[in-house]
Design a protein around this motif. Structure first.
Motif, PDB file in Angstrom:
ATOM      1  N   MET A  55       1.014  -3.341  -8.816  1.00 15.02           N
ATOM      2  CA  MET A  55       0.878  -2.002  -8.548  1.00 15.02           C
ATOM      3  C   MET A  55       0.729  -1.703  -7.197  1.00 15.02           C
ATOM      4  O   MET A  55      -0.272  -2.638  -6.362  1.00 15.02           O
ATOM      5  N   PRO A  56       1.356  -0.646  -6.458  1.00 18.66           N
ATOM      6  CA  PRO A  56       0.795  -0.819  -5.014  1.00 18.66           C
ATOM      7  C   PRO A  56      -0.779  -0.020  -4.733  1.00 18.66           C
ATOM      8  O   PRO A  56      -1.006   0.608  -5.916  1.00 18.66           O
ATOM      9  N   LEU A  57      -1.164  -0.449  -3.931  1.00 17.70           N
ATOM     10  CA  LEU A  57      -2.904  -0.035  -3.724  1.00 17.70           C
ATOM     11  C   LEU A  57      -2.702   1.364  -3.205  1.00 17.70           C
ATOM     12  O   LEU A  57      -1.640   1.826  -2.363  1.00 17.70           O
ATOM     13  N   LEU A  58      -3.846   2.250  -3.281  1.00 24.19           N
ATOM     14  CA  LEU A  58      -3.915   3.436  -2.871  1.00 24.19           C
ATOM     15  C   LEU A  58      -4.116   3.457  -1.494  1.00 24.19           C
ATOM     16  O   LEU A  58      -3.934   4.310  -0.757  1.00 24.19           O
ATOM     17  N   TYR A  59      -4.836   2.598  -1.023  1.00 26.11           N
ATOM     18  CA  TYR A  59      -5.130   2.553   0.583  1.00 26.11           C
ATOM     19  C   TYR A  59      -5.534   1.113   0.948  1.00 26.11           C
ATOM     20  O   TYR A  59      -5.607   0.136   0.019  1.00 26.11           O
ATOM     21  N   GLN A  60      -5.619   0.723   2.313  1.00 30.68           N
ATOM     22  CA  GLN A  60      -5.658  -0.606   2.817  1.00 30.68           C
ATOM     23  C   GLN A  60      -7.149  -0.937   2.281  1.00 30.68           C
ATOM     24  O   GLN A  60      -8.200  -0.134   2.380  1.00 30.68           O
ATOM     25  N   VAL A  91       0.808  -1.332   0.094  1.00 31.87           N
ATOM     26  CA  VAL A  91      -0.002  -0.022   0.018  1.00 31.87           C
ATOM     27  C   VAL A  91       0.951   1.274  -0.027  1.00 31.87           C
ATOM     28  O   VAL A  91       1.631   1.319   0.949  1.00 31.87           O
ATOM     29  N   PHE A  92       0.501   2.138  -0.851  1.00 26.50           N
ATOM     30  CA  PHE A  92       1.329   3.382  -0.857  1.00 26.50           C
ATOM     31  C   PHE A  92       1.494   4.208   0.450  1.00 26.50           C
ATOM     32  O   PHE A  92       0.462   4.313   1.142  1.00 26.50           O
ATOM     33  N   ALA A  93       2.510   4.455   0.852  1.00 29.53           N
ATOM     34  CA  ALA A  93       2.744   5.223   1.973  1.00 29.53           C
ATOM     35  C   ALA A  93       3.300   6.599   1.885  1.00 29.53           C
ATOM     36  O   ALA A  93       3.325   7.474   2.903  1.00 29.53           O
TER      37      ALA A  93
END
Length: 512
Positions: A256-261, A169-171
């Motif tokens: 791809m990284p997720l935008l949020y949990q 998840v994107f941080a």
């Protein structure tokens, strides 16, 4: 209260038991399928006022000779003609269906402005995101067959790439935010839960679309744009058993990284393309085959397809892009007929070149986008809507989907019964018509929870969606009415005012 049933049917007397409320009597005794034309009420024996009973019948969803006022609909026709004349729209095909009967169908404008070719009622439109409700319904047909449950994790069907252990998840951008964004250098945190089937049907999985290439509003969109390699760019690498490219696409998307949990926010996304892949996996058929055999064929959607055959090519109108107006100020005042044109004050430019060839190529492999790849006519989509409003049966009475399932998918499925705006932290960056209050989201449909907050006349429970080229539909389960509006303008602004104005005319024209 002695009450005679409709005089248009062979009937027997119906008596209201003294221990039964009139509300329950209406709910349980009067068949919803009966189109009530006239009641004979022996008023001397009435325990309840006729006006009250009439009101309750309306509230219960039953209608008495519902029609559209011709004068009011003529005014809507004039308004659409005006938008074409002002070059706010190239064309419009509008269909209003009530109780399965077409009450209004009209085409105005041009299939090609430059040549002066007129649009026709059977024009075949790029539906773009109006593909989503169709593919969501297809997936839920497999739910009815017991092939999955909404709480199932995606990895059970899409493989280990979709396990939470293999997702992130994107941080945030590393170092200086602007430099990190420019270099696409970012931090991530572990994914805390597995994405579920319900979450891809409701756009709460953490996926995105890439519509914000700068990443200033939706950060992962920049990552999508800079690092994601769509399999359609390299068709030579697609496996023979993946003619739709959906399996290859899901493998790339999972990286791809997720935008949020998962399950914590709502974001418009590629989720319905994932649903298309799931239809293939669960059914054992390609998405186009499943839709043709289980949806389009039985419903009679004769022109709905991912492909446009050569003999139908001249029925596809040109595609256009919205051009914002110049010299329009926020303090400008509009009076008289100018208010009809407002707020669609921009013009359009032809972008057809490059937006047609993919549909004309029937070869496989080809990316069959469940989220935006379908074509169809206004009549095709109206038949789909009529099936839903009729409780899942087609015009011949053949069952397509269960009525309880339709009620289920068109109810709010957001966590904890939240409204849509409760789950959208930056609505100004949402590329959809949902960035406003008063709504929720079901399994593939937006839903009106408050007509007042949504600013949309109609019924609570209306379900809807639109497409990137300003196509719109909604279904009103109280009025048993669907509205399908088709044009071809990419980036139309403001995005939801066409639906609002159409509703003003159509609901104002309803007569019972």
């Amino acid at each position: 209260m002695p009450l005679e049933e409709p005089v248009t049917q062979a009937t027997r007397p119906v008596n209201l038991p003294t221990d039964q409320s009139p509300q329950n009597f209406i709910r349980d005794t009067l068949p919803e399928a009966a189109h009530i034309i006239q009641f004979r009420l022996p008023c001397a024996a009435c325990h309840y006022p006729v006006a009250w009973l009439w009101s309750e019948l309306r509230i219960s969803g039953m209608r008495i000779m519902t029609t559209l006022n011709n004068k009011a609909m003529a005014a809507m026709s004039d308004w659409l003609d005006l938008l074409v004349e002002k070059r706010a729209l190239p064309c419009a095909v509008t269909q209003v269906t009530i109780h399965g009967k077409t009450e209004y169908l009209r085409a105005t404008g041009y299939a090609d402005i430059a040549s002066g070719e007129s649009i026709t009622e059977d024009a075949i439109f790029r539906l773009y995101s109006m593909s989503k409700p169709i593919v969501s319904v297809a997936l839920m047909m497999l739910y009815e067959e017991g092939r999955f449950q909404l709480g199932d994790p995606l990895y059970r069907y899409l493989g280990s790439k979709w396990r939470k252990e293999n997702m992130s998840v994107f941080a945030g951008w590393r170092g200086d935010e602007e430099a990190g964004r420019k270099e696409v250098d970012f931090d991530t945190v572990p994914c805390q839960s597995d994405i579920t089937m319900r979450q891809v049907l409701t756009h709460t999985a953490g996926l995105s679309y890439g519509f914000d290439p700068s990443g200033r509003g939706i950060a992962v969109d920049r990552i999508y744009n800079k690092t994601m390699v769509h399999p359609a760019r390299h068709p030579e690498t697609i496996a023979d058993d993946d003619p739709s490219m959906l399996a290859a696409f899901c493998d790339v998307l999972a990286e791809m990284p997720l935008l949020y949990q998962p399950g914590t926010q709502w974001n418009y996304s590629y989720a319905t393309d994932v649903c298309g892949a799931l239809v293939e996996i669960l059914s054992g058929q390609s998405l186009d085959q499943f839709l043709a055999e289980r949806v389009f064929g039985p419903i009679g959607m004769v022109d709905a397809s991912f492909d446009l055959s050569a003999d139908k090519a001249d029925r596809m109108p040109h595609n256009y892009r919205y051009v914002p107006p110049e010299g329009v100020g926020p303090d400008d005042v509009y009076k008289g007929s100018d208010t009809l044109h407002f707020p669609h004050l921009g013009t359009i430019t032809d972008i057809d070149e490059g937006s047609r060839g993919g549909y004309l190529n029937p070869a496989r492999p080809k990316f069959l986008s469940g989220g935006g790849g379908l074509l169809g006519t206004a009549s095709d989509y109206s038949k789909f809507c009529s099936m839903l409003l009729a409780g899942g049966v087609n015009e011949q009475g053949q069952g397509i989907m269960g009525s309880r399932t339709i009620d289920y998918i068109t109810s709010n499925h957001l966590p904890g019964g939240q409204g849509l705006m409760d789950m959208v932290p930056k609505p100004e960056f949402q590329y959809s018509e949902t960035a406003k209050n008063g709504g929720s989201f079901g399994l593939g449909f937006s839903i009106v929870e408050s007509t007042q907050e949504a600013g949309l006349i109609g019924s609570v429970g209306n379900y809807a969606w639109g497409g990137a080229a300003a196509t719109i539909f909604w279904c009103d389960p109280v009025e048993k009415m669907s509205v399908v509006f088709c044009t071809q303008v990419m980036g139309m602004q403001p995005p939801n005012m066409l639906r609002a104005k159409l509703g003003s005319y159509i609901y104002g024209a309803l007569e019972s």
